[in-house]
Design an enzyme around this catalytic site. Structure first.
Site, mmCIF file in Angstrom:
data_model
loop_
_atom_site.group_PDB
_atom_site.id
_atom_site.type_symbol
_atom_site.label_atom_id
_atom_site.label_comp_id
_atom_site.label_asym_id
_atom_site.label_seq_id
_atom_site.Cartn_x
_atom_site.Cartn_y
_atom_site.Cartn_z
ATOM 1 N N ASN A 36 31.577 62.679 39.611
ATOM 2 C CA ASN A 36 30.536 61.984 40.363
ATOM 3 C C ASN A 36 30.716 62.414 41.822
ATOM 4 O O ASN A 36 31.611 61.922 42.502
ATOM 5 C CB ASN A 36 30.723 60.470 40.195
ATOM 6 N N LYS A 76 34.502 61.664 42.637
ATOM 7 C CA LYS A 76 35.189 60.756 41.720
ATOM 8 C C LYS A 76 35.332 61.502 40.402
ATOM 9 O O LYS A 76 34.357 62.145 39.974
ATOM 10 C CB LYS A 76 34.289 59.533 41.499
ATOM 11 N N ARG A 135 27.525 63.243 36.873
ATOM 12 C CA ARG A 135 26.567 62.169 37.134
ATOM 13 C C ARG A 135 25.566 62.688 38.165
ATOM 14 O O ARG A 135 25.951 63.068 39.274
ATOM 15 C CB ARG A 135 27.281 60.944 37.685
ATOM 16 N N HIS A 140 21.468 53.036 37.629
ATOM 17 C CA HIS A 140 22.565 52.472 36.820
ATOM 18 C C HIS A 140 22.328 52.712 35.330
ATOM 19 O O HIS A 140 22.775 51.929 34.479
ATOM 20 C CB HIS A 140 22.714 50.942 37.042
ATOM 21 N N HIS A 158 23.933 44.112 35.987
ATOM 22 C CA HIS A 158 24.997 44.974 36.529
ATOM 23 C C HIS A 158 25.185 44.546 37.987
ATOM 24 O O HIS A 158 24.339 44.813 38.840
ATOM 25 C CB HIS A 158 24.573 46.445 36.433
ATOM 26 N N GLY A 190 26.347 47.942 44.244
ATOM 27 C CA GLY A 190 24.930 48.051 43.921
ATOM 28 C C GLY A 190 24.669 47.108 42.756
ATOM 29 O O GLY A 190 25.547 46.913 41.914
ATOM 30 N N ARG A 227 22.794 46.112 50.762
ATOM 31 C CA ARG A 227 21.348 46.378 50.633
ATOM 32 C C ARG A 227 20.584 45.075 50.463
ATOM 33 O O ARG A 227 21.027 44.177 49.744
ATOM 34 C CB ARG A 227 21.077 47.273 49.417
ATOM 35 N N ASP A 255 31.871 41.979 50.468
ATOM 36 C CA ASP A 255 32.783 41.880 49.334
ATOM 37 C C ASP A 255 32.761 40.454 48.763
ATOM 38 O O ASP A 255 33.085 39.497 49.465
ATOM 39 C CB ASP A 255 34.196 42.243 49.815
ATOM 40 N N GLU A 304 31.875 41.209 36.020
ATOM 41 C CA GLU A 304 33.052 41.163 35.134
ATOM 42 C C GLU A 304 34.105 40.179 35.609
ATOM 43 O O GLU A 304 34.953 39.755 34.826
ATOM 44 C CB GLU A 304 33.694 42.567 35.050
ATOM 45 N N ASN A 305 34.069 39.851 36.913
ATOM 46 C CA ASN A 305 35.180 39.071 37.484
ATOM 47 C C ASN A 305 34.811 37.714 38.072
ATOM 48 O O ASN A 305 35.632 36.799 38.063
ATOM 49 C CB ASN A 305 35.861 39.886 38.592
ATOM 50 N N GLU A 351 30.875 53.701 32.779
ATOM 51 C CA GLU A 351 29.895 54.754 33.056
ATOM 52 C C GLU A 351 30.481 56.131 32.747
ATOM 53 O O GLU A 351 29.795 56.992 32.195
ATOM 54 C CB GLU A 351 29.448 54.665 34.523
HETATM 55 P P1 ADP Z 1 30.678 49.703 42.752
HETATM 56 O O1 ADP Z 1 29.220 49.391 42.656
HETATM 57 O O2 ADP Z 1 31.081 50.284 44.072
HETATM 58 O O3 ADP Z 1 31.251 50.434 41.553
HETATM 59 P P2 ADP Z 1 32.169 47.454 41.717
HETATM 60 O O4 ADP Z 1 31.514 47.453 40.387
HETATM 61 O O5 ADP Z 1 33.600 47.827 41.789
HETATM 62 O O6 ADP Z 1 31.356 48.275 42.790
HETATM 63 O O7 ADP Z 1 32.003 45.966 42.329
HETATM 64 C C1 ADP Z 1 32.437 45.652 43.600
HETATM 65 C C2 ADP Z 1 32.187 44.165 43.827
HETATM 66 O O8 ADP Z 1 32.908 43.425 42.828
HETATM 67 C C3 ADP Z 1 32.665 43.680 45.188
HETATM 68 O O9 ADP Z 1 31.715 42.772 45.746
HETATM 69 C C4 ADP Z 1 33.937 42.929 44.824
HETATM 70 O O10 ADP Z 1 34.225 41.901 45.725
HETATM 71 C C5 ADP Z 1 33.549 42.348 43.474
HETATM 72 N N1 ADP Z 1 34.757 41.893 42.744
HETATM 73 C C6 ADP Z 1 35.751 42.646 42.249
HETATM 74 N N2 ADP Z 1 36.727 41.843 41.734
HETATM 75 C C7 ADP Z 1 36.329 40.574 41.934
HETATM 76 C C8 ADP Z 1 36.881 39.293 41.652
HETATM 77 N N3 ADP Z 1 38.068 39.164 41.046
HETATM 78 N N4 ADP Z 1 36.176 38.201 41.981
HETATM 79 C C9 ADP Z 1 34.977 38.304 42.599
HETATM 80 N N5 ADP Z 1 34.392 39.477 42.912
HETATM 81 C C10 ADP Z 1 35.054 40.599 42.578
#
Ligand code: ADP
Length: 397
Positions: free
Chosen positions: A9, A16, A84, A173, A199, A203, A232, A274, A325-326, A377
């Protein structure tokens, strides 16, 4: 490692990479070459034994960084490279073996992705230079959404802009939404169902999938449309541009920077893009962070509700990417705002399904299912690369 595929990528100053084998248990050699062209250039990652590495690249170009990445593969020779490519326009509805014609077609879509496609092509060029005999495949972020019907992809603008300049909604995406929808088909017991996918990373985009095909998505001509993202804005009144230009004398470049780099979670909170940082600040009652999370969740819910009208039946909703996911609290707030869908969130399962875990987070009472599916991905790009070369074995020599 079985016939590994190298997935790349390439950005304007970064590459990447991941070496993806057919065996799911094999640790994935993966990493990032960044700040290319500058003295700070570095290669970092995790090797095939799971050990981290980091080394300076001292002003390396894309080609030099690519050579360093191949050295890192430590004798594991990829059988092909999957790139990609962000924008495939209307021409690419699936992955394509890279040759002069495909390179020219990607160049021709540069006007639609002026930052991304030239950088993606720099990676293709570097790989072709170093390894002219290695088959290379372009996997497009837009291709999965080429099944959108005209009612979903056309803007209410004069037809000439679409016909002559390709002004329409494309969606992005694609590899992530395709991967998640295939996992849902495999896991849910509802093959070829109707799914909504959120997603949510830096982004963010939503996608409605019916019988394995994307039928609508929140991103449009560019990845700026739709949801609130890290920096964004997502949807704003299109009249905003003229207003800022007339009232504040802002140039197009200034407005572009505002909407792409200074808005979203960062702009709303005045603190950070973040989500982790914002969740901490909101717990301490930072008003900007609280508002940013509230707007973010509302806009995800609103987008899912809007996309649901494209589905004959709703089998469920899946969350993916960093936030999806988190951030279990974000998921709960989104679900809470869709009471008419009959969703029943399982609070314990929701709180426990974080950190890369895959699983169901609903109470399993026969209604629409709720899932967390960690996206892959790179895995999807490798799979499409492998499939294309298997289907066209004579091209692969
Ligand atoms: P990218 O689009 O750059 O691939 P990611 O899929 O890694 O980004 O997502 C980044 C976002 O996920 C950030 O806003 C980050 O704070 C959030 N994130 C990652 N881990 C956690 C967590 N444990 N709790 C809340 N948000 C999280």
């Amino acid at each position: 490692m079985n016939d590994p595929i190298l997935v790349l990528n390439c950005g304007s100053s970064s590459i990447k990479f991941a070496l993806v084998s057919t065996s799911p248990d094999q640790p994935r050699l993966a990493g990032l070459a960044e700040r290319l062209g500058g003295e700070e250039a570095r290669l970092t990652g995790v090797d095939g034994a799971g050990h981290e590495f980091s080394c300076p690249l001292h002003g390396a170009s894309h080609t030099e960084a690519m050579a360093a990445i191949f050295e890192r593969l430590e004798g594991l020779h990829p059988v092909a490279v999957g790139h990609r490519i962000v924008h495939g326009g209307e021409q690419f509805t699936q992955a394509a073996r890279i040759d002069d014609v495909v390179v020219a077609a990607i160049k021709a879509t540069t006007a639609l992705a002026p930052l991304h496609n030239p950088a993606n092509l720099a990676g293709v060029k570097a790989t072709l230079e170093l390894f002219p005999d290695l088959p290379q495949v372009a996997v497009f972020d837009t291709a999965f959404h080429q099944t959108l019907p005209p009612r979903a992809y056309r803007y209410a603008l004069p037809e000439g802009l679409y016909r002559n300049h390709g002004i329409r909604r494309y969606g992005f995406h694609g590899s992530s939404h395709a991967y998640v929808s295939a996992r849902l088909d495999a896991l849910s017991g509802r093959l070829h169902g109707g799914w909504l996918i959120a997603h949510l990373g830096n982004g963010c985009s939503t996608c409605a999938v019916w019988q394995g095909h994307s039928v609508d998505t929140s991103m449009g001509l560019t990845p700026l449309e739709g949801l609130v993202m890290g920096t964004r804005s997502g949807d704003v009144d299109p009249g905003l541009h003229a207003h800022l230009a007339r009232q504040l004398g802002w140039s197009l470049e200034r407005i572009d920077t505002l909407l792409n780099k200074e808005s979203g979670l960062l702009g709303l909170s005045g603190l950070s893009n973040d989500m982790r940082r914002l969740e901490q600040a909101a717990a301490e009652h930072h008003a900007g962070a609280e508002l940013a999370i509230e707007v973010f969740c509302y806009r995800v819910a609103k987008s899912l509700a809007a996309l649901s009208c494209t589905l004959p039946r709703l089998d469920g909703i899946a969350f993916t990417a960093g936030i999806g996911e988190n951030a279990s609290a974000v998921r709960a707030r989104v679900i809470e705002q869709l009471p008419h869908f009959g969703l029943r969130l399982a609070a314990k399962a929701n709180a426990a399904t974080v950190g890369g875990r895959e699983g169901r987070i609903d109470l399993d009472q026969g209604g629409p299912q709720l899932w967390v599916i960690p996206t892959d991905e790179e895995g999807r790009i490798a799979e499409e690369t492998r499939q294309l070369l298997q289907e066209h074995p004579y091209d692969a020599t």
